[in-house]
Design a protein around this motif. Structure first.
Motif, PDB file in Angstrom:
ATOM      1  N   GLN A  20      -9.793 -10.169  12.618  1.00  0.00           N
ATOM      2  CA  GLN A  20      -9.628  -8.946  11.682  1.00  0.00           C
ATOM      3  C   GLN A  20      -9.615  -7.563  12.375  1.00  0.00           C
ATOM      4  O   GLN A  20      -8.904  -6.498  11.565  1.00  0.00           O
ATOM      5  CB  GLN A  20     -11.129  -8.896  10.908  1.00  0.00           C
ATOM      6  N   VAL A  21      -9.779  -7.327  13.593  1.00  0.00           N
ATOM      7  CA  VAL A  21      -9.746  -6.221  14.375  1.00  0.00           C
ATOM      8  C   VAL A  21      -8.194  -6.093  14.587  1.00  0.00           C
ATOM      9  O   VAL A  21      -7.766  -4.863  14.251  1.00  0.00           O
ATOM     10  CB  VAL A  21     -10.256  -6.340  15.792  1.00  0.00           C
ATOM     11  N   LYS A  22      -7.517  -6.946  14.978  1.00  0.00           N
ATOM     12  CA  LYS A  22      -5.934  -6.885  15.291  1.00  0.00           C
ATOM     13  C   LYS A  22      -5.254  -6.585  13.779  1.00  0.00           C
ATOM     14  O   LYS A  22      -4.485  -5.762  14.004  1.00  0.00           O
ATOM     15  CB  LYS A  22      -5.496  -8.307  15.664  1.00  0.00           C
ATOM     16  N   LEU A  23      -5.710  -7.196  12.649  1.00  0.00           N
ATOM     17  CA  LEU A  23      -5.144  -6.956  11.361  1.00  0.00           C
ATOM     18  C   LEU A  23      -5.350  -5.605  11.015  1.00  0.00           C
ATOM     19  O   LEU A  23      -4.374  -4.766  10.490  1.00  0.00           O
ATOM     20  CB  LEU A  23      -5.630  -7.879  10.315  1.00  0.00           C
ATOM     21  N   LYS A  28      -3.113   0.057  10.119  1.00  0.00           N
ATOM     22  CA  LYS A  28      -3.314   1.528  10.549  1.00  0.00           C
ATOM     23  C   LYS A  28      -1.933   2.063  10.906  1.00  0.00           C
ATOM     24  O   LYS A  28      -1.500   3.283  10.604  1.00  0.00           O
ATOM     25  CB  LYS A  28      -4.415   1.726  11.756  1.00  0.00           C
ATOM     26  N   VAL A  29      -1.324   1.230  11.890  1.00  0.00           N
ATOM     27  CA  VAL A  29       0.024   1.997  12.549  1.00  0.00           C
ATOM     28  C   VAL A  29       1.098   0.706  12.272  1.00  0.00           C
ATOM     29  O   VAL A  29       1.380   0.258  13.363  1.00  0.00           O
ATOM     30  CB  VAL A  29      -0.206   2.286  13.848  1.00  0.00           C
ATOM     31  N   PRO A  30       1.614   0.410  11.010  1.00  0.00           N
ATOM     32  CA  PRO A  30       2.640  -0.512  10.979  1.00  0.00           C
ATOM     33  C   PRO A  30       3.716  -0.284  11.884  1.00  0.00           C
ATOM     34  O   PRO A  30       4.747  -0.995  12.083  1.00  0.00           O
ATOM     35  CB  PRO A  30       2.776  -0.430   9.545  1.00  0.00           C
ATOM     36  N   GLU A  31       4.334   1.074  12.131  1.00  0.00           N
ATOM     37  CA  GLU A  31       5.389   1.599  12.811  1.00  0.00           C
ATOM     38  C   GLU A  31       5.437   0.802  14.313  1.00  0.00           C
ATOM     39  O   GLU A  31       6.444   0.504  14.633  1.00  0.00           O
ATOM     40  CB  GLU A  31       5.542   2.941  13.094  1.00  0.00           C
ATOM     41  N   PHE A  32       4.192   0.413  14.749  1.00  0.00           N
ATOM     42  CA  PHE A  32       4.214  -0.372  15.947  1.00  0.00           C
ATOM     43  C   PHE A  32       3.636  -1.604  15.695  1.00  0.00           C
ATOM     44  O   PHE A  32       3.231  -2.235  16.651  1.00  0.00           O
ATOM     45  CB  PHE A  32       3.169   0.607  16.871  1.00  0.00           C
ATOM     46  N   GLY A  33       3.979  -2.169  14.684  1.00  0.00           N
ATOM     47  CA  GLY A  33       3.482  -3.560  14.675  1.00  0.00           C
ATOM     48  C   GLY A  33       4.287  -4.652  15.098  1.00  0.00           C
ATOM     49  O   GLY A  33       5.412  -4.244  15.654  1.00  0.00           O
ATOM     50  N   PRO A  47       8.193 -12.669  -1.381  1.00  0.00           N
ATOM     51  CA  PRO A  47       6.686 -11.960  -1.424  1.00  0.00           C
ATOM     52  C   PRO A  47       6.042 -11.993  -0.174  1.00  0.00           C
ATOM     53  O   PRO A  47       5.337 -10.993  -0.104  1.00  0.00           O
ATOM     54  CB  PRO A  47       6.248 -13.273  -2.275  1.00  0.00           C
ATOM     55  N   LEU A  48       6.280 -12.751   0.850  1.00  0.00           N
ATOM     56  CA  LEU A  48       5.433 -12.377   2.012  1.00  0.00           C
ATOM     57  C   LEU A  48       6.039 -11.078   2.600  1.00  0.00           C
ATOM     58  O   LEU A  48       5.282 -10.625   3.162  1.00  0.00           O
ATOM     59  CB  LEU A  48       5.849 -13.693   2.938  1.00  0.00           C
ATOM     60  N   SER A  49       7.456 -11.073   2.367  1.00  0.00           N
ATOM     61  CA  SER A  49       8.018  -9.984   2.975  1.00  0.00           C
ATOM     62  C   SER A  49       7.417  -8.670   2.591  1.00  0.00           C
ATOM     63  O   SER A  49       7.363  -7.497   3.260  1.00  0.00           O
ATOM     64  CB  SER A  49       9.662  -9.936   2.889  1.00  0.00           C
ATOM     65  N   ARG A  50       7.273  -8.526   1.212  1.00  0.00           N
ATOM     66  CA  ARG A  50       6.845  -7.441   0.606  1.00  0.00           C
ATOM     67  C   ARG A  50       5.364  -7.065   1.018  1.00  0.00           C
ATOM     68  O   ARG A  50       4.827  -5.775   1.045  1.00  0.00           O
ATOM     69  CB  ARG A  50       6.826  -7.566  -0.997  1.00  0.00           C
ATOM     70  N   SER A  51       4.594  -8.044   1.369  1.00  0.00           N
ATOM     71  CA  SER A  51       3.217  -7.813   1.976  1.00  0.00           C
ATOM     72  C   SER A  51       3.213  -7.388   3.424  1.00  0.00           C
ATOM     73  O   SER A  51       2.606  -6.795   3.949  1.00  0.00           O
ATOM     74  CB  SER A  51       2.340  -9.058   1.743  1.00  0.00           C
ATOM     75  N   LEU A  52       4.234  -8.096   4.058  1.00  0.00           N
ATOM     76  CA  LEU A  52       4.459  -7.917   5.364  1.00  0.00           C
ATOM     77  C   LEU A  52       4.673  -6.497   6.283  1.00  0.00           C
ATOM     78  O   LEU A  52       4.180  -6.086   7.077  1.00  0.00           O
ATOM     79  CB  LEU A  52       5.610  -8.844   5.930  1.00  0.00           C
ATOM     80  N   VAL A  53       5.243  -5.484   5.163  1.00  0.00           N
ATOM     81  CA  VAL A  53       5.412  -4.204   5.553  1.00  0.00           C
ATOM     82  C   VAL A  53       4.343  -3.451   5.648  1.00  0.00           C
ATOM     83  O   VAL A  53       4.600  -2.270   6.384  1.00  0.00           O
ATOM     84  CB  VAL A  53       6.529  -3.619   4.604  1.00  0.00           C
ATOM     85  N   ARG A  54       3.122  -3.986   5.116  1.00  0.00           N
ATOM     86  CA  ARG A  54       2.108  -3.210   5.326  1.00  0.00           C
ATOM     87  C   ARG A  54       1.541  -3.239   6.730  1.00  0.00           C
ATOM     88  O   ARG A  54       0.769  -2.423   7.110  1.00  0.00           O
ATOM     89  CB  ARG A  54       0.876  -3.676   4.328  1.00  0.00           C
ATOM     90  N   TYR A  55       1.937  -4.399   7.391  1.00  0.00           N
ATOM     91  CA  TYR A  55       1.281  -4.489   8.863  1.00  0.00           C
ATOM     92  C   TYR A  55       2.382  -4.210   9.913  1.00  0.00           C
ATOM     93  O   TYR A  55       2.002  -3.964  11.088  1.00  0.00           O
ATOM     94  CB  TYR A  55       0.975  -6.065   8.755  1.00  0.00           C
ATOM     95  N   THR A  56       3.628  -4.394   9.672  1.00  0.00           N
ATOM     96  CA  THR A  56       4.576  -3.930  10.528  1.00  0.00           C
ATOM     97  C   THR A  56       5.993  -3.767   9.873  1.00  0.00           C
ATOM     98  O   THR A  56       6.531  -4.173   8.975  1.00  0.00           O
ATOM     99  CB  THR A  56       4.873  -5.527  11.437  1.00  0.00           C
ATOM    100  N   HIS A  57       6.587  -2.761  10.576  1.00  0.00           N
ATOM    101  CA  HIS A  57       7.884  -2.242  10.236  1.00  0.00           C
ATOM    102  C   HIS A  57       9.163  -2.884  11.301  1.00  0.00           C
ATOM    103  O   HIS A  57       9.952  -2.374  11.290  1.00  0.00           O
ATOM    104  CB  HIS A  57       8.051  -0.819  10.270  1.00  0.00           C
TER     105      HIS A  57
END
Length: 402
Positions: A20-23, A28-33, A47-57
């Motif tokens: 959870q800490v890593k997530l 908080k900073v998906p630009e550096f995901g 569907p996974l890709s649409r959620s993925l952008v919240r965590y990493t770009h």
């Protein structure tokens, strides 16, 4: 740039799934995901890709260009070009659809021309778009509107008189026009429209070539083209797949073994996690592993490599159980590697839901682990949407491994 004294070391570590800490850090900073790389083709990963952008770009999506069905096939066959439909679909799944992005570009790329209009009416709609008078194009701000209009005009100029526009995806037509405009290279136009649509990830075809996917079934039947294998436009296969290969001709479908471009090899070698995801087993996943050097690039990368099997029914998996599908995945990885590698250099983990009944043919955990592949079991399916994998549950495990 790393300093001249920088060097690489190999570190083994234990991770918590989910972490959870890593997530929270990624959210908080998906630009550096993390740079998670997916070998995939069709829409199963969207569907996974649409959620993925919240965590990493910074995710990487290597997509098969061999699709020979649907509206993408009209472009592919008319212009002898790679299929662009799956690339367009993934670009849209990764696009920022909020007010921070460019929803007008997204709406245009997602639009399909009517299926029930005559040829002249469809040409009229296309020319209104080229002139910038159609509402979908008029809503786009300059200078993006001028760029879009120039590509639509370029396509209209290349389009044969009898080209069938019924149901055509505007995103596909625009990507095709960019392909022509850049000397039959697809990467420049993907880069351009990734910027216009604020795409939060990198999408590339595994190859920039007009090739065909050929399948040989155990009963001796030869299927020419990807669309004959999937069971979407033709009846489902009646015999298990014996082998698949690429061919430059459907009249003489002899196997060929094209090499990956260096820039694609670098993307694979620089990834922080490599994922063989759910989707059509042969036409989406194995097809991406057919080019020479894919396996060797994977083997040279010491990051974790993980397979996410399909839950539910995939007609391409006929006659196989999960252990056999892992063996098939390893077979094509070794084939494209070109020389001897350990299984552990190509595949480390299989990520499963705890409910083994979701997997066609059964699950032989000990048989899989005898191949040197660790099985990870976790709750991945929301009971309300069974048998489909829950994108958030899945991402929590994948992202925690980086």
């Amino acid at each position: 740039m790393p300093s001249e004294s920088a060097h690489k070391i190999h570190i083994c570590r234990t991770v918590t799934l989910p972490d959870q800490v890593k997530l929270t850090r990624y959210l908080k900073v998906p630009e550096f995901g993390p740079r998670i790389l997916f070998f995939s083709g069709g829409t199963a990963l969207n569907p996974l890709s649409r959620s993925l952008v919240r965590y990493t770009h910074n995710s990487i999506h290597l997509v098969t260009p061999f699709d020979s069905g649907g509206s993408s096939a009209k472009l592919r066959n008319t212009f002898k070009m790679p299929a662009v439909g799956d690339m367009r679909s993934r670009l849209m799944a990764l696009a920022d659809q909020s007010v921070k992005g460019n929803p007008e570009i997204y709406n245009l790329f997602a639009y399909r021309l009517p299926k029930d209009e005559d040829r002249e009416k469809l040409k009229s709609i296309l020319m209104r778009m080229a002139d910038g008078h159609h509402p979908l194009v008029r809503s786009i701000h300059d200078p993006m509107r001028k760029i879009v209009c120039s590509y639509i005009t370029a396509f209209a100029g290349k389009m044969p008189e009898d080209f069938d526009l019924r149901g055509a995806s505007m995103g596909n037509l625009i990507l095709a026009a960019g392909y022509f405009s850049h000397n039959r290279h697809i990467d420049p136009v993907i880069f351009l429209f990734s910027k216009l649509a604020e795409v939060r990830g990198l999408v590339r075809p595994i190859m920039n070539k007009y090739l065909h996917l050929v399948s040989r079934l155990e009963n001796g039947e030869i299927l020419l083209g990807q669309h004959e294998l999937t069971g979407k436009e033709t009846p489902a296969i009646e015999s298990p797949v014996q082998e698949i290969y690429l061919s430059s001709s459907l009249k003489k479908p002899a196997p060929i073994y094209p090499r990956l471009k260096e820039k694609v090899r670098r993307l694979i070698q620089d990834a922080e996690l490599i994922c063989y995801p759910m989707g059509s087993f042969y036409s989406s996943l194995m097809a991406n592993l057919l080019p020479r050097d894919a396996g060797s690039a994977i083997a040279r990368n010491e990051c974790p490599k993980i397979y996410i099997p399909n839950t539910g029914h995939d007609p391409e998996e006929k006659g196989t159980n999960l252990r056999q599908r892992v063996e098939i995945l390893l077979y094509y990885l070794h084939q494209s590697a070109g020389k001897k590698h350990q299984n552990s250099q190509l595949l480390n983990f299989v990520l499963l839901d705890k409910d083994h009944e979701l997997y066609k043919g059964g699950v032989d955990v000990s048989g899989i682990e005898r191949l040197g592949v660790k099985v990870i079991e976790a709750p991945l399916v929301d009971p309300e949407n069974r048998p489909f994998l829950n994108a958030d549950f899945l991402l929590e495990r994948l992202l925690s491994m980086v």
